[in-house]
Structure formats: C-alpha cells, structure tokens
Design a protein around this motif. Sequence first.
Motif, PDB file in Angstrom:
ATOM      1  N   LYS A 183      -5.315 -10.579  32.449  1.00  0.00           N
ATOM      2  CA  LYS A 183      -5.406 -12.010  32.705  1.00  0.00           C
ATOM      3  C   LYS A 183      -5.549 -12.165  34.214  1.00  0.00           C
ATOM      4  N   VAL A 184      -6.396 -13.082  34.647  1.00  0.00           N
ATOM      5  CA  VAL A 184      -6.518 -13.389  36.065  1.00  0.00           C
ATOM      6  C   VAL A 184      -6.228 -14.879  36.249  1.00  0.00           C
ATOM      7  N   TYR A 185      -5.100 -15.166  36.906  1.00  0.00           N
ATOM      8  CA  TYR A 185      -4.707 -16.551  37.152  1.00  0.00           C
ATOM      9  C   TYR A 185      -5.233 -17.003  38.512  1.00  0.00           C
ATOM     10  N   THR A 186      -5.667 -18.260  38.582  1.00  0.00           N
ATOM     11  CA  THR A 186      -6.001 -18.867  39.864  1.00  0.00           C
ATOM     12  C   THR A 186      -5.693 -20.347  39.785  1.00  0.00           C
ATOM     13  N   THR A 187      -5.769 -21.021  40.925  1.00  0.00           N
ATOM     14  CA  THR A 187      -5.588 -22.471  40.957  1.00  0.00           C
ATOM     15  C   THR A 187      -6.460 -23.028  42.073  1.00  0.00           C
ATOM     16  N   PRO A 188      -7.016 -24.220  41.915  1.00  0.00           N
ATOM     17  CA  PRO A 188      -7.868 -24.784  42.966  1.00  0.00           C
ATOM     18  C   PRO A 188      -7.046 -25.267  44.157  1.00  0.00           C
ATOM     19  N   CYS A 189      -7.351 -24.748  45.340  1.00  0.00           N
ATOM     20  CA  CYS A 189      -6.685 -25.197  46.562  1.00  0.00           C
ATOM     21  C   CYS A 189      -7.546 -26.196  47.319  1.00  0.00           C
ATOM     22  N   ILE A 190      -8.823 -26.280  46.941  1.00  0.00           N
ATOM     23  CA  ILE A 190      -9.761 -27.253  47.506  1.00  0.00           C
ATOM     24  C   ILE A 190     -10.407 -27.979  46.329  1.00  0.00           C
ATOM     25  N   GLY A 191     -10.251 -29.287  46.269  1.00  0.00           N
ATOM     26  CA  GLY A 191     -10.827 -30.022  45.147  1.00  0.00           C
ATOM     27  C   GLY A 191     -10.010 -29.833  43.874  1.00  0.00           C
ATOM     28  N   ASN A 192     -10.632 -30.130  42.734  1.00  0.00           N
ATOM     29  CA  ASN A 192      -9.941 -30.043  41.451  1.00  0.00           C
ATOM     30  C   ASN A 192     -10.538 -28.922  40.589  1.00  0.00           C
ATOM     31  N   VAL A 193     -10.075 -28.832  39.358  1.00  0.00           N
ATOM     32  CA  VAL A 193     -10.533 -27.779  38.457  1.00  0.00           C
ATOM     33  C   VAL A 193     -12.041 -27.881  38.209  1.00  0.00           C
ATOM     34  N   PRO A 215      -3.085 -27.906  39.121  1.00  0.00           N
ATOM     35  CA  PRO A 215      -1.903 -28.459  39.810  1.00  0.00           C
ATOM     36  C   PRO A 215      -1.414 -29.719  39.114  1.00  0.00           C
ATOM     37  N   LYS A 216      -0.111 -29.941  39.153  1.00  0.00           N
ATOM     38  CA  LYS A 216       0.459 -31.106  38.465  1.00  0.00           C
ATOM     39  C   LYS A 216       0.262 -32.405  39.244  1.00  0.00           C
ATOM     40  N   LYS A 217      -0.184 -32.296  40.511  1.00  0.00           N
ATOM     41  CA  LYS A 217      -0.547 -33.475  41.291  1.00  0.00           C
ATOM     42  C   LYS A 217      -1.713 -33.098  42.188  1.00  0.00           C
ATOM     43  N   LYS A 218      -2.406 -34.091  42.724  1.00  0.00           N
ATOM     44  CA  LYS A 218      -3.563 -33.837  43.588  1.00  0.00           C
ATOM     45  C   LYS A 218      -3.101 -33.514  44.996  1.00  0.00           C
ATOM     46  N   TYR A 219      -3.589 -32.407  45.511  1.00  0.00           N
ATOM     47  CA  TYR A 219      -3.282 -32.010  46.881  1.00  0.00           C
ATOM     48  C   TYR A 219      -4.580 -31.983  47.690  1.00  0.00           C
ATOM     49  N   HIS A 220      -4.479 -32.406  48.948  1.00  0.00           N
ATOM     50  CA  HIS A 220      -5.617 -32.348  49.856  1.00  0.00           C
ATOM     51  C   HIS A 220      -5.500 -31.097  50.710  1.00  0.00           C
ATOM     52  N   PHE A 221      -6.592 -30.361  50.810  1.00  0.00           N
ATOM     53  CA  PHE A 221      -6.583 -29.091  51.511  1.00  0.00           C
ATOM     54  C   PHE A 221      -6.145 -29.254  52.969  1.00  0.00           C
ATOM     55  N   ALA A 222      -5.241 -28.374  53.401  1.00  0.00           N
ATOM     56  CA  ALA A 222      -4.734 -28.294  54.777  1.00  0.00           C
ATOM     57  C   ALA A 222      -3.827 -29.464  55.164  1.00  0.00           C
ATOM     58  N   LYS A 223      -3.493 -30.336  54.218  1.00  0.00           N
ATOM     59  CA  LYS A 223      -2.559 -31.415  54.511  1.00  0.00           C
ATOM     60  C   LYS A 223      -1.133 -30.928  54.274  1.00  0.00           C
ATOM     61  N   ALA A 247      -1.508 -19.957  49.677  1.00  0.00           N
ATOM     62  CA  ALA A 247      -0.417 -19.335  48.927  1.00  0.00           C
ATOM     63  C   ALA A 247       0.539 -20.334  48.273  1.00  0.00           C
ATOM     64  N   PRO A 248       0.993 -21.393  48.970  1.00  0.00           N
ATOM     65  CA  PRO A 248       1.974 -22.289  48.335  1.00  0.00           C
ATOM     66  C   PRO A 248       1.512 -22.887  47.012  1.00  0.00           C
ATOM     67  N   GLY A 249       0.255 -23.328  46.956  1.00  0.00           N
ATOM     68  CA  GLY A 249      -0.259 -23.919  45.719  1.00  0.00           C
ATOM     69  C   GLY A 249      -0.311 -22.921  44.580  1.00  0.00           C
ATOM     70  N   MET A 250      -0.702 -21.682  44.887  1.00  0.00           N
ATOM     71  CA  MET A 250      -0.782 -20.648  43.855  1.00  0.00           C
ATOM     72  C   MET A 250       0.611 -20.270  43.368  1.00  0.00           C
ATOM     73  N   TRP A 251       1.531 -20.074  44.296  1.00  0.00           N
ATOM     74  CA  TRP A 251       2.896 -19.707  43.889  1.00  0.00           C
ATOM     75  C   TRP A 251       3.565 -20.836  43.110  1.00  0.00           C
ATOM     76  N   GLN A 252       3.326 -22.073  43.508  1.00  0.00           N
ATOM     77  CA  GLN A 252       3.896 -23.199  42.763  1.00  0.00           C
ATOM     78  C   GLN A 252       3.386 -23.213  41.331  1.00  0.00           C
ATOM     79  N   ALA A 253       2.090 -23.002  41.158  1.00  0.00           N
ATOM     80  CA  ALA A 253       1.502 -22.984  39.811  1.00  0.00           C
ATOM     81  C   ALA A 253       2.065 -21.824  38.989  1.00  0.00           C
ATOM     82  N   LEU A 254       2.230 -20.658  39.602  1.00  0.00           N
ATOM     83  CA  LEU A 254       2.763 -19.502  38.872  1.00  0.00           C
ATOM     84  C   LEU A 254       4.205 -19.747  38.430  1.00  0.00           C
TER      85      LEU A 254
END
Length: 286
Positions: A183-193, A215-223, A247-254
Amino acid sequence: MKNSPISKIILEGREFFVKRDDIIDPYLSGNKYRKLYTLLKTPNDTYDTLISYGGTQSNAMLALAAMCQKKKWKFIYYTKKLSGTQKNEHEGNYVHALRLGMQHVEIENEYYKEFIASVRLHVNEKTILVDQGGAIQEAKQGLEVLAQEIRDQNSALHVKAVATPSGTGTTALFLARALPEFKVYTTPCIGNVAYLQEQMNALARIPDNLIILEPKKKYHFAKPYAEFYNIYQRLHVTGIAFDLLYAPGMWQALLEQTDEKIMYIHSGGVSGNKSMLARYKKKGII
C-alpha cells in the motif's frame, strides 16, 4: 551511493519506520534526489541550461539549484511577483538557491500561467525544462531504485505499507507503480484530492495500491497552522528533523486515518524550516 538507512520511531504509542532519504545530501535529498536521479546520472555536457518554475518555498527549486551548480548548468527559475517580505528573507530555500547560482525571474501574476505555457515552446537540445515540483517522466527510474531499496531492507521489518506526502504527486505515483505489493499512502499538501489526481494522471495511470488520504479540513500550502506545529514538535522529540511544509499534513493523516505498521519515506526539505519557523513566530503560534 549506499541505501539510505531506516530508523524506528514511536509516535502516539505507534511504531513507525522512517526511510532516511533526508540524509542523502544537504540539498539533493529526499524525494528530490529520487525524482532527479536520471538527470543526476546524465553526462554534464548533455545540457547547459535548466529551466523550471514554481514557488520560492519549493524544495525542488533548491535541489535543482544544487544539481545545476554541480553540473555547471545555468539554472533559470520563474515565479510570480514576490512580496517585499519574501525578497528580504535571509534564510530559507529561496536565499540558498540564489547563493547556489539560481537566476530568478519574476513574472506579473496575470501573465504567469500564459508565460509558463509558452516556455516549453522555446526549449532546445541544450536546454531542459523541469515542470514545477520536479514532475517529470524521468522521475520513474529514481523511484524504481527507491522501490528496490525498500524491498531489500524490508525483509526484516515485514512492513506492508509506505507513506510519502504529495505536492505534484510524482513521488507517490511512481513509487506505487514500482511497489505493487505495498500500500502506498499519500495526502495532498497543495490543493485538494481532485487537483492531486489531475497532476498524477498527467504523468501516468494511478494504480489501485495508491491510497490518497483526504485531509479533514482545507489547508493552504506554506500557511502556518497550530496543529501542524504541534505535530512538528511531537516529531522533533523522536530525534529526527522533519520539514514544516509537507511532513505535518502527512503525519496528521496517518495518525488519524491508519492503524497499521508504516514506513514513512522522509522527503527531506528541512532546509526551509528556518523561514517557516519565522512565519510561525510572526503568526504568534510559537
């Protein structure tokens, strides 16, 4: 180069393994080393100029600047107009890239998209264009090398899932295609899915073993976000430095959406932390 080592960490009572691609090279590390693997192996006299574009916080920008310095290639990098704050920064990826010889060109915001589309029309046999974030077909070979390293090192770990955050999704896409048994997990850190899937589909078909965690909420890159800084602090006590952009967005999703044993592929990028920490401090989060 020897395989990058694997470290074990405990986070929120869970055991994770970290593939230490961050220590391959001070600038050419992490997923940028993997994506640029083919270009790094390319004879120096093949090209004399490399062109790319994107944001000034980009880890890819810094990696490209380092590679071009090593190969003695001219590096031209296009961005939208910078703010006064960005121009006056003394730390971070932008400043380091300039010191490595990057030639930075600002484009008026309203003309930026059209200008970037026109750049590829003027590329010649001695000039190569690398799309934003290192999103190139040539990245495939470097990710296949990484996939084989993971197989070789996993014999004693018995991990069945790996994770890597996504900007353009190039790393996650080609890694998943090269590791069909994982399995390869990822999450969008820029934009949405949807944006991430669009970027991936422009390169190759998305395989079934690639799982995008939304992500459970919308995040803006580098904010700056308080929850991201909180995760950064928790990761810091593991003894491994992680970046504040991806890293924070990926670890939060995991932590929120998975429960199995996972190998995290460290994307590097920690050189940008000084400028990001300054933003967190200015925001009052630190």
